[in-house]
Design an enzyme around this catalytic site. Structure first.
Site, mmCIF file in Angstrom:
data_model
loop_
_atom_site.group_PDB
_atom_site.id
_atom_site.type_symbol
_atom_site.label_atom_id
_atom_site.label_comp_id
_atom_site.label_asym_id
_atom_site.label_seq_id
_atom_site.Cartn_x
_atom_site.Cartn_y
_atom_site.Cartn_z
ATOM 1 N N LYS A 11 0.842 -1.206 0.000
ATOM 2 C CA LYS A 11 0.000 0.000 0.000
ATOM 3 C C LYS A 11 0.872 1.248 0.000
ATOM 4 O O LYS A 11 2.045 1.206 0.433
ATOM 5 C CB LYS A 11 -0.948 0.045 1.201
ATOM 6 C CG LYS A 11 -0.271 0.064 2.603
ATOM 7 C CD LYS A 11 0.076 1.453 3.125
ATOM 8 C CE LYS A 11 0.674 1.397 4.536
ATOM 9 N NZ LYS A 11 1.679 2.408 4.814
ATOM 10 N N GLY A 103 7.427 1.354 5.067
ATOM 11 C CA GLY A 103 6.200 2.160 5.032
ATOM 12 C C GLY A 103 5.230 1.688 3.963
ATOM 13 O O GLY A 103 4.299 2.400 3.591
ATOM 14 N N SER A 108 2.232 -6.541 6.940
ATOM 15 C CA SER A 108 0.785 -6.578 7.197
ATOM 16 C C SER A 108 0.055 -7.280 6.056
ATOM 17 O O SER A 108 -0.896 -8.027 6.275
ATOM 18 C CB SER A 108 0.226 -5.149 7.327
ATOM 19 O OG SER A 108 0.872 -4.470 8.371
ATOM 20 N N ASP A 141 -2.667 -2.105 10.243
ATOM 21 C CA ASP A 141 -2.773 -2.001 8.778
ATOM 22 C C ASP A 141 -3.399 -3.253 8.145
ATOM 23 O O ASP A 141 -3.711 -3.256 6.953
ATOM 24 C CB ASP A 141 -1.386 -1.800 8.146
ATOM 25 C CG ASP A 141 -0.887 -0.365 8.291
ATOM 26 O OD1 ASP A 141 -1.693 0.506 8.660
ATOM 27 O OD2 ASP A 141 0.311 -0.125 8.019
HETATM 28 P P1 ATP Z 1 3.769 -0.246 7.806
HETATM 29 O O1 ATP Z 1 3.672 0.548 6.560
HETATM 30 O O2 ATP Z 1 2.528 -1.085 8.097
HETATM 31 O O3 ATP Z 1 4.257 0.529 9.006
HETATM 32 P P2 ATP Z 1 6.312 -1.302 7.036
HETATM 33 O O4 ATP Z 1 6.279 -1.475 5.552
HETATM 34 O O5 ATP Z 1 7.006 -0.090 7.534
HETATM 35 O O6 ATP Z 1 4.825 -1.401 7.586
HETATM 36 P P3 ATP Z 1 6.812 -4.066 7.391
HETATM 37 O O7 ATP Z 1 7.688 -4.449 6.247
HETATM 38 O O8 ATP Z 1 5.382 -4.419 7.288
HETATM 39 O O9 ATP Z 1 7.006 -2.511 7.684
HETATM 40 O O10 ATP Z 1 7.349 -4.696 8.761
HETATM 41 C C1 ATP Z 1 8.429 -4.176 9.405
HETATM 42 C C2 ATP Z 1 8.845 -4.989 10.638
HETATM 43 O O11 ATP Z 1 8.097 -6.180 10.795
HETATM 44 C C3 ATP Z 1 10.277 -5.400 10.548
HETATM 45 O O12 ATP Z 1 10.810 -5.256 11.842
HETATM 46 C C4 ATP Z 1 10.244 -6.861 10.143
HETATM 47 O O13 ATP Z 1 11.333 -7.571 10.626
HETATM 48 C C5 ATP Z 1 8.946 -7.341 10.783
HETATM 49 N N1 ATP Z 1 8.229 -8.374 10.024
HETATM 50 C C6 ATP Z 1 7.511 -9.347 10.564
HETATM 51 N N2 ATP Z 1 6.932 -10.098 9.618
HETATM 52 C C7 ATP Z 1 7.270 -9.590 8.429
HETATM 53 C C8 ATP Z 1 6.973 -9.942 7.085
HETATM 54 N N3 ATP Z 1 6.210 -10.997 6.769
HETATM 55 N N4 ATP Z 1 7.474 -9.154 6.113
HETATM 56 C C9 ATP Z 1 8.234 -8.085 6.421
HETATM 57 N N5 ATP Z 1 8.558 -7.717 7.666
HETATM 58 C C10 ATP Z 1 8.088 -8.458 8.679
#
Ligand code: ATP
Length: 286
Positions: A11, A103, A108, A141
């Site tokens: 997203k 981000g 999620s 999310d």
């Molecule tokens: P958001 O935009 O919802 O804040 P994000 O894109 O910043 O999410 P993600 O990649 O969803 O971050 O996740 C980040 C954290 O979650 C990291 O610390 C990672 O190690 C952990 N994590 C747990 N499961 C997963 C997964 N399936 N894929 C990616 N990261 C994961």
């Protein structure tokens, strides 16, 4: 059927306003989230016979933990708890394409895909609202990732209203400058910076309804993250110089996205970023 492979789309936040911190420590937000076709692939396998409780996770990205910390693991446990399923043996394989901690809600979305797959593999027939409830107990999310499309998300992000807008014809260029600030650190920085007025997404919603390329993008995190992340700030300028009509950071960053009238424009700009050594993806809104 005992194996199911589902796409888990990323997203972007077209609008992200952060409000006050609640007594439980979470922040109220108002966000317009857009699903895009940059996807992980999540395969869930259910062993035909199970004695006890067994979950195994594999991820193509070695930086992502494959134990209880993985969001897919947490979603699976929440699902089995919700339906009183005491015997299970599943294997979840994640083919990562969405950069993590960027981000873009990659984790999620993997969790949401896992809930959908388990629902089918275990023949539960839960409706989407019920899966969203289970998902919300794991991460704010996840309900959006189950709804997809274009949504207005309130509460801590878990109160999702799908928006009846024409399917966007424009394209997105997403790029990841590396490094970053954790989501909790980004919220802490906002808490300690001077409060800004709560920005409304009304202009953006009007643009989305008209079907034209939106220009009223907003992200509250930019004012605290960009000054501390010169790479992300430079990437914003670079995308504008490559012809993006609007450029913003997504979520708490540090990934940056730009909007282009057509996929061919986004692809051309992507080639330039790749030549500069910056990981980038051209995508269509879903
Ligand atoms: P958001 O935009 O919802 O804040 P994000 O894109 O910043 O999410 P993600 O990649 O969803 O971050 O996740 C980040 C954290 O979650 C990291 O610390 C990672 O190690 C952990 N994590 C747990 N499961 C997963 C997964 N399936 N894929 C990616 N990261 C994961």
């Amino acid at each position: 059927m005992n194996v199911l492979t589902l796409e888990a789309p990323a997203k972007i936040n077209l609008h992200l306003a952060v409000g006050a911190k609640r007594p439980d420590g979470y922040h109220e937000i108002e966000s317009v989230m857009q699903e895009i076709d940059l996807c992980d692939l999540v395969s869930v396998t259910r062993a035909p016979r199970a004695a006890g409780q067994h979950i195994a996770v594999h991820c193509s990205d070695p930086a992502v933990p494959c134990d209880r910390r993985n969001i897919v693991w947490k979603c699976a446990e929440a699902f089995f708890r919700a339906y009183g399923i005491a015997e299970y043996d599943i294997f979840i394989d994640i083919e990562k394409h969405i950069p993590s901690s960027a981000g873009l809600a990659g984790g999620s979305s993997d969790g949401a895909a896992t809930l959908k797959a388990l629902n089918l593999l275990f023949g539960i027939r839960a409706d989407r609202d019920r899966l969203m409830q289970i998902g919300a107990s794991v991460g704010a999310d996840i309900p959006f990732c189950l709804a997809g499309g274009t949504c207005l998300c309130r509460g801590i992000g878990e109160r999702v209203t799908p928006l009846a807008v024409p399917k966007p014809s424009w394209a997105v260029l997403v790029a990841f400058p590396g490094g970053g600030i954790s989501t909790s650190e980004a919220y802490r920085l906002l808490d300690t910076s001077p409060a800004a007025s709560f920005s409304s997404p009304d202009m953006l919603l009007t643009e989305l309804r008209s079907g034209r390329l939106p220009s009223s993008l907003f992200n509250d995190f930019e004012r605290v993250v960009l000054p501390r992340h010169p790479g992300a700030a430079a990437l914003r300028d670079r995308m504008s110089s490559l012809g993006a009509s609007s450029v913003r950071m997504s979520g708490s960053g540090p990934s940056v996205f730009g909007l282009f009238p057509a996929l061919s424009d986004a692809r051309r700009a992507r080639e330039t970023l790749l030549a500069d050594g910056i990981p980038a993806w051209a995508a269509k809104p879903l």
